[in-house]
Scaffold this motif. Structure first.
Motif: not given
Length: 187
Positions: A120-144
């Motif tokens: 498991s990699r924590p960075e991906g989870l941080v971005h995934r959780l941010a999608v739900a909590r916001g700001p979602w645009r930055e979070a989705v860009t982070g996932l990509e």
């Protein structure tokens, strides 16, 4: 090691009936092992409890694993158990706590260095959780961005799927061109 292989094989094959007994055997065997063996067994047990929908028991197991990893100061297992702990908090609907736990695991990962065998990699989870909590645009860009950084095509695809799914749910039809790009990048 044989029980871990049996568990992973059964999980990948979708043979749910044998996972619980294998996890129980892993816990029994782990009683005589060192902290690393016990933590590993608890992580596997938490995974099957989550698969079976017993999120509270899964959270309890992963909390125990994290407590042991912290007490024994085993950085790779602190990261691994920390990521699973954050995921369990997410499943229980505790998004703020999950975000904090994921960030803690990511900070430790950044300080401790890379452990190539982590599941498991924590960075991906941080971005995934941010999608739900916001700001979602930055979070989705982070996932990509995170997806592009991964060497393993399996994980790259999974994070691209998360980004595409998030865009679809949040932006709807106007996200279609970007979703198509993400899907094509995964092929």
């Amino acid at each position: 090691a044989a029980l871990k292989v049996a568990f992973d094989s059964s999980l990948q094959a979708g043979d749910w009936q044998v996972l619980r007994p294998i996890a129980d055997q892993m816990l029994d065997v782990a009683e005589g092992l060192d902290d690393r063996g016990r933590i590993d067994a608890l992580v596997y047990d938490s995974l099957i409890l989550d698969v079976l929908g017993d999120f509270g028991a899964g959270a309890s197991r992963i909390n125990e694993a994290l407590r042991i990893a912290r007490s024994a100061v085993i950085p790779d297992l602190m990261i691994e158990a920390g990521v699973h702990h954050a995921s369990s908090l997410e499943r229980l609907g505790h998004l703020a706590e999950a975000g904090s736990a994921a960030k803690e695991a990511m900070e430790l990962s950044n300080r401790a260095g890379d452990f190539p065998k982590l599941r498991s990699r924590p960075e991906g989870l941080v971005h995934r959780l941010a999608v739900a909590r916001g700001p979602w645009r930055e979070a989705v860009t982070g996932l990509e961005t995170f997806a592009r950084s991964l060497d393993d095509p399996h994980y790259r695809l999974a994070y691209r799927q998360m980004a595409a799914s998030a865009r679809s749910k949040i932006e709807g039809k106007r996200a279609t061109p970007r979703i198509v790009e993400l899907v094509e990048a995964g092929l």
